[in-house]
Write an enzyme that holds these catalytic residues in place. Structure first.
Site, mmCIF file in Angstrom:
data_model
loop_
_atom_site.group_PDB
_atom_site.id
_atom_site.type_symbol
_atom_site.label_atom_id
_atom_site.label_comp_id
_atom_site.label_asym_id
_atom_site.label_seq_id
_atom_site.Cartn_x
_atom_site.Cartn_y
_atom_site.Cartn_z
ATOM 1 N N LYS A 41 -0.390 -12.293 2.485
ATOM 2 C CA LYS A 41 -1.601 -11.705 3.091
ATOM 3 C C LYS A 41 -1.347 -10.219 3.387
ATOM 4 C CE LYS A 41 -0.021 -13.727 7.410
ATOM 5 N NZ LYS A 41 -0.370 -13.352 8.749
ATOM 6 N N ARG A 139 -4.480 -19.999 19.207
ATOM 7 C CA ARG A 139 -5.297 -19.045 18.446
ATOM 8 C C ARG A 139 -6.453 -19.791 17.769
ATOM 9 N NH1 ARG A 139 -2.100 -15.174 14.272
ATOM 10 N NH2 ARG A 139 -1.856 -17.147 13.181
ATOM 11 N N HIS A 168 1.273 -23.601 13.824
ATOM 12 C CA HIS A 168 1.945 -22.297 13.800
ATOM 13 C C HIS A 168 2.710 -22.104 15.102
ATOM 14 C CE1 HIS A 168 2.701 -18.376 12.237
ATOM 15 N NE2 HIS A 168 1.914 -17.717 13.055
ATOM 16 N N ARG A 222 6.290 -21.320 5.368
ATOM 17 C CA ARG A 222 5.395 -20.200 5.029
ATOM 18 C C ARG A 222 6.010 -18.869 5.461
ATOM 19 N NH1 ARG A 222 2.077 -23.471 8.473
ATOM 20 N NH2 ARG A 222 2.107 -21.710 9.917
ATOM 21 N N TYR A 268 -0.011 20.305 16.652
ATOM 22 C CA TYR A 268 -1.098 20.153 17.631
ATOM 23 C C TYR A 268 -0.588 20.018 19.065
ATOM 24 C CZ TYR A 268 -4.431 19.310 13.844
ATOM 25 O OH TYR A 268 -5.240 19.445 12.734
ATOM 26 N N CYS A 315 0.699 14.756 12.314
ATOM 27 C CA CYS A 315 -0.715 15.002 11.991
ATOM 28 C C CYS A 315 -1.173 13.963 10.962
ATOM 29 C CB CYS A 315 -0.891 16.397 11.400
ATOM 30 S SG CYS A 315 -0.082 17.689 12.358
ATOM 31 N N MET A 316 -2.407 14.093 10.508
ATOM 32 C CA MET A 316 -2.915 13.110 9.547
ATOM 33 C C MET A 316 -2.130 13.157 8.234
ATOM 34 S SD MET A 316 -6.738 12.619 8.006
ATOM 35 C CE MET A 316 -7.559 12.485 9.580
ATOM 36 N N ASP A 317 -1.794 14.386 7.799
ATOM 37 C CA ASP A 317 -1.189 14.535 6.469
ATOM 38 C C ASP A 317 0.142 15.273 6.476
ATOM 39 O OD1 ASP A 317 -3.834 13.685 5.420
ATOM 40 O OD2 ASP A 317 -4.415 15.665 6.179
HETATM 41 C C1 LIG Z 1 -0.366 -18.988 9.995
HETATM 42 C C2 LIG Z 1 0.796 -18.148 9.557
HETATM 43 N N1 LIG Z 1 1.783 -18.706 8.867
HETATM 44 C C3 LIG Z 1 2.838 -17.984 8.436
HETATM 45 C C4 LIG Z 1 2.947 -16.643 8.716
HETATM 46 C C5 LIG Z 1 4.163 -15.878 8.268
HETATM 47 O O1 LIG Z 1 4.891 -15.464 9.381
HETATM 48 P P1 LIG Z 1 6.208 -14.564 9.267
HETATM 49 O O2 LIG Z 1 5.794 -13.315 8.611
HETATM 50 O O3 LIG Z 1 6.624 -14.378 10.674
HETATM 51 O O4 LIG Z 1 7.185 -15.336 8.454
HETATM 52 C C6 LIG Z 1 1.939 -16.028 9.453
HETATM 53 C C7 LIG Z 1 2.046 -14.594 9.765
HETATM 54 O O5 LIG Z 1 1.529 -14.027 10.646
HETATM 55 C C8 LIG Z 1 0.823 -16.793 9.883
HETATM 56 O O6 LIG Z 1 -0.175 -16.243 10.581
#
Ligand SMILES: Cc1ncc(COP(=O)(O)O)c(C=O)c1O
Length: 377
Positions: A41, A139, A168, A222, A268, A315-317
């Site tokens: 992701k 969550r 999780h 995961r 700045y 700064c930005m850049d």
């Molecule tokens: C639902 C879920 N599973 C797995 C992961 C992976 O976690 P990590 O990057 O700590 O291994 C995340 C990451 O935020 C997550 O939200």
């Protein structure tokens, strides 16, 4: 690395796919027989999801965790045929699109189930879902006490198949593993109770749990952050994670050099004033690239194999660096390392995160899309 012609964009992120491969192998060892579902992701935590997924596919992995339908779609449209687990709750009107593309949504409301059932009927297809149970993250997810009624309701939804049950960990990165252990036991209990449903895949572990939690692997894991060679425990040492290899390095080049006299205000707000005569380098990188402004006057970069303090507001850049210690050795065009190695000096995402009062996750995902990702292996 020697670059003969300067690239049109001076700041670049290098992604080492060989290190990614090594991390995958290390994590699979920790996971044992459990399947590994790489978390890709947020553009693979800023590393470039397409290349990361295609490297993982080469290594034999075929199920990937994304946050949103749009991420799964982009990967599929790039020709990367795989199973995509959409982990953030989807809005019910997106059910049709999820079914059409055979994605696997994580489900935690009956409305989602009903919408999927309707889509399945309309399209004469089926959909595999993973049920999210909240065992302590607080969550999303259904409550443990609702698991049975929920599953019974899903059973009535024709064409909606329960492929997995997931949860999780909120505190797996703590050195005291007691909360996480209790949660693991609760998840195991849920699994035992659900045996009659013959659900193939139970999964809960992220990187930190994979490193430090016994019995957390269940049927699948995961990992995200560890896949990219970063320590889920930040600056705290973890022997299990010690052999991970950072996949990302972030580099730029000196574009301007000047001498300033004592009393000169820089950038700045003149948040830095030279206390003596100094040699200052300007780098063409800033918060527009993801170099967080909060790091102003706190961070260091590596030039000529030496750490040099950043000075004045980012700064930005553009960003300024005190290169007085490199007088006579630094010139326009020299490579500057923001993250990674140069000679024996190293700057880690963990150190940068610590200085910015954040976590390595935010450092790498925060590098913006205008910075080209260059893939090396
Ligand atoms: C639902 C879920 N599973 C797995 C992961 C992976 O976690 P990590 O990057 O700590 O291994 C995340 C990451 O935020 C997550 O939200």
């Amino acid at each position: 690395m020697k670059i003969v012609h300067p690239p049109p964009f001076p700041t670049r992120v290098f992604i080492n796919l060989t290190n990614l491969q090594a991390n995958l192998r290390l994590l699979q060892k920790l996971a044992g027989r459990a399947a590994l579902f790489p978390a890709v992701k947020a553009n693979a935590y800023g590393h470039g999801a397409r290349k990361v997924v295609s490297q993982c596919l080469k290594e034999g992995y075929n199920t990937f965790c994304v946050a949103h339908l749009a991420e799964a779609l982009a990967l599929k449209q790039a020709g990367l045929q795989a199973h995509y687990l959409i982990m953030t709750p989807f809005l019910p009107p997106l059910a049709d699109e999820i079914v059409r593309h055979s994605f696997m949504p994580v489900v935690c409301t009956l409305e989602q189930v009903h919408r999927l059932a309707r889509a399945v009927k309309k399209q004469n297809k089926s959909v595999k879902i993973h049920l999210k149970v909240d065992t302590g993250m607080g969550r999303v997810g259904i409550k443990e006490k609702d698991v049975f009624p929920f599953l019974n309701a899903v059973k009535q939804a024709q064409g909606v198949e329960i492929e997995g049950v997931m949860s999780h960990y909120p505190r797996a990165d703590e050195m005291d593993a007691s909360y996480t252990s209790t949660q693991t036991k609760r998840f195991e209990k849920i699994r035992k109770k659900l045996r009659p449903y013959q659900i193939p895949c139970f999964h809960i572990a992220n990187s930190a749990a994979l490193a430090h939690q016994d019995n957390a692997a269940f049927d699948a894991v995961r990992p995200g952050i560890a896949l990219y060679g970063l320590n889920p425990f930040g600056l705290k040492e973890s022997s299990t994670m010690a052999d991970l290899k950072p996949v990302m390095s972030w580099k730029t080049r000196v574009v301007f050099l000047k001498e300033v006299s004592a009393g000169t205000g820089l950038s700045y707000g003149h948040a830095f004033v030279a206390s003596s005569r100094m040699l200052i380098a300007t780098l063409p990188v800033g918060y527009g690239d993801g170099l967080r402004r909060i790091l102003s006057n706190k961070m260091e970069v590596i030039i000529g194999g030496k750490r040099c303090p950043q000075v004045g507001r980012i700064c930005m850049d553009q960003t300024l660096v005190d290169v007085s210690s490199l007088e006579g050795q630094v010139k326009v065009g020299d490579e500057v390392v923001l993250l990674g190695r140069q000679g024996t000096a190293e700057m880690s995402a963990e150190e940068m995160a610590d200085k910015a009062s954040t976590i390595n996750y935010e450092v790498v995902t925060g590098i913006t899309s205008r910075v080209p990702r260059i893939f090396i292996s």
